[in-house]
Motif scaffolding. Structure first.
Motif, PDB file in Angstrom:
ATOM      1  N   PRO A  98       0.805  -1.228   0.000  1.00 20.46           N
ATOM      2  CA  PRO A  98       0.000   0.000   0.000  1.00 20.46           C
ATOM      3  C   PRO A  98       0.837   1.277   0.000  1.00 20.46           C
ATOM      4  O   PRO A  98       1.640   1.505   0.909  1.00 20.46           O
ATOM      5  CB  PRO A  98      -0.834  -0.131   1.267  1.00 20.46           C
ATOM      6  N   THR A  99       0.627   2.110  -1.006  1.00 24.60           N
ATOM      7  CA  THR A  99       1.393   3.343  -1.153  1.00 24.60           C
ATOM      8  C   THR A  99       1.185   4.286   0.018  1.00 24.60           C
ATOM      9  O   THR A  99       2.090   5.044   0.388  1.00 24.60           O
ATOM     10  CB  THR A  99       0.999   4.042  -2.469  1.00 24.60           C
ATOM     11  N   VAL A 100      -0.010   4.253   0.620  1.00 20.43           N
ATOM     12  CA  VAL A 100      -0.281   5.167   1.732  1.00 20.43           C
ATOM     13  C   VAL A 100       0.690   4.951   2.883  1.00 20.43           C
ATOM     14  O   VAL A 100       1.024   5.892   3.605  1.00 20.43           O
ATOM     15  CB  VAL A 100      -1.737   5.046   2.236  1.00 20.43           C
ATOM     16  N   VAL A 101       1.163   3.729   3.063  1.00 18.76           N
ATOM     17  CA  VAL A 101       2.134   3.458   4.124  1.00 18.76           C
ATOM     18  C   VAL A 101       3.446   4.186   3.833  1.00 18.76           C
ATOM     19  O   VAL A 101       4.043   4.810   4.711  1.00 18.76           O
ATOM     20  CB  VAL A 101       2.372   1.941   4.273  1.00 18.76           C
ATOM     21  N   LEU A 102       3.895   4.124   2.581  1.00 18.14           N
ATOM     22  CA  LEU A 102       5.136   4.808   2.201  1.00 18.14           C
ATOM     23  C   LEU A 102       4.997   6.314   2.380  1.00 18.14           C
ATOM     24  O   LEU A 102       5.916   6.978   2.874  1.00 18.14           O
ATOM     25  CB  LEU A 102       5.493   4.494   0.745  1.00 18.14           C
TER      26      LEU A 102
END
Length: 383
Positions: free
Chosen positions: A298-302
């Motif tokens: 998940p990009t939101v974590v990055l």
């Protein structure tokens, strides 16, 4: 090299952001990029701003709503129509390679094979059900795909399950992103008049049953109850950002009804889709990823880690590779609201949350930087 790049949507969520980044990199390196997406949307506008050739063709993207006899007939019809247009496209433009982003784009492999050119498949998904879809995609990978880019080891392990021969085609390349563009507008703390001393907990992502918005709301309710009972100095507020996958708009109604029916309009805010995500990340102190199925990477974590925001995630999928437990975040159970709330409440009550900021920034720079991603992607396209 003349490359045909196919993508399943025109939003600007995780997989689309990586697609945009890949196209921009290939163009910068001198490749001629011909992009085909399945619908109009903000991604198309971004590509056109970079003077990238974009064509909109219905690619017969695979969605759960088509898992019926009539749905399959509909997809076959769209595949036939799209393949006729794309075969002409490949011939007229001298395409030398087909790159397909996400497993929803099944047509790329067939087109590459028919035209005797290489097919690269960038796989972002972990599909467990329905079983026939998993097996069909796995079969296409074995027969028609030259190179498979997996966004995490979890993705690689999933698709090579009972098919070890696929491992020789696979390469794990973690998504790596640049900094989120800063917004000149007021952030959500200001918009919703959230007190400066408050602790704000956020969730961002497409609204879908497996993304876990309802689980987030249940956890939020538990945390608010505990906050009231323990009377902490810092009040809790919650923000949910993201719009619905087509066909799942009713889930947005459920979110809004839950907030209204529980009289939480002054503590939980649903923002819908947000173009400038800096307004979200600059507002929150903690990100929750409450996925109910394995989320590949998940990009939101990055993005949260870039801001030094600790991340709380259900213990599955790519999050297990992204988050260093008790250093940059914690893991919670997938099906126990009370246990999840216990762990989160302990974290927000402790000083350890503040110590996670530096570790988060360091970890994303070391393992998930844009430069690392781009270097590895470059290697793939020069093999």
């Amino acid at each position: 090299m003349r490359i045909l790049l196919l993508h399943s949507s025109s939003d600007l969520y995780g997989a689309s952001k990586i697609f945009l980044q890949t196209v921009q990199l290939l163009k910068k390196q001198g490749h001629t990029c011909y992009v085909v997406v399945s619908a109009e949307g903000p991604l198309v506008e971004k590509l056109k701003q970079d003077n990238i050739l974009v064509t909109v063709i219905n690619l017969g993207i695979i969605r759960r709503k088509y898992f019926s006899p009539l749905g399959i007939i509909n997809r076959v019809k769209k595949w036939y129509q799209a393949s006729a247009l794309l075969i002409k496209h490949i011939s007229q433009n001298g395409i030398e390679l087909v790159y397909a982003n996400t497993t929803a784009v099944l047509l790329g492999a067939w087109l590459a094979n028919k035209n005797n050119i290489k097919h690269i498949w960038h796989v972002h998904e972990i599909i467990e059900k329905p079983k026939f879809l998993f097996l069909a995609i796995q079969w296409i990978m074995k027969r028609y795909t030259s190179t498979i880019i997996c966004v995490s080891k979890a993705v690689q392990n999933h698709w090579s399950k009972n098919a070890p021969s696929l491992l020789s085609k696979m390469q794990v390349i973690y998504n790596g992103i640049g900094p989120v563009e800063k917004s000149t507008e007021a952030n959500f703390r200001t918009k919703y008049q959230i007190p400066k001393e408050a602790i704000v907990i956020g969730m961002a992502g497409r609204v879908h049953f497996w993304k876990g918005q309802q689980y987030f709301l249940q956890i939020a309710t538990q945390l608010l109850n505990r906050s009231t009972e323990n009377n902490p100095t810092a009040p809790l507020y919650f923000i949910i950002t993201g719009d619905a996958f087509p066909g799942y708009e009713y889930l947005v109604d459920e979110i809004q009804n839950f907030i209204k029916n529980n009289q939480l309009e002054d503590r939980i805010f649903y923002t819908g889709f947000e173009h400038e995500m800096d307004k979200f990340y600059s507002s929150i102190d903690l990100l929750i990823l409450p996925s109910q199925l394995p989320d590949p990477l998940p990009t939101v974590v990055l993005e949260a880690m870039q801001y030094g925001i600790p991340v709380v995630a259900t213990a599955q999928g790519g999050a297990l590779e992204m988050i260093a437990e008790n250093e940059t975040g914690i893991f919670i159970p997938i099906n126990s609201v009370e246990a999840a709330a216990d762990k989160i409440f302990d974290l927000i009550q402790s000083d350890h949350r503040n110590n996670m900021r530096t570790h988060s920034i360091e970890r994303v720079e070391k393992f998930f930087s844009a430069s690392s991603f781009e270097n590895q992607i470059t290697t793939i396209f020069h093999l």
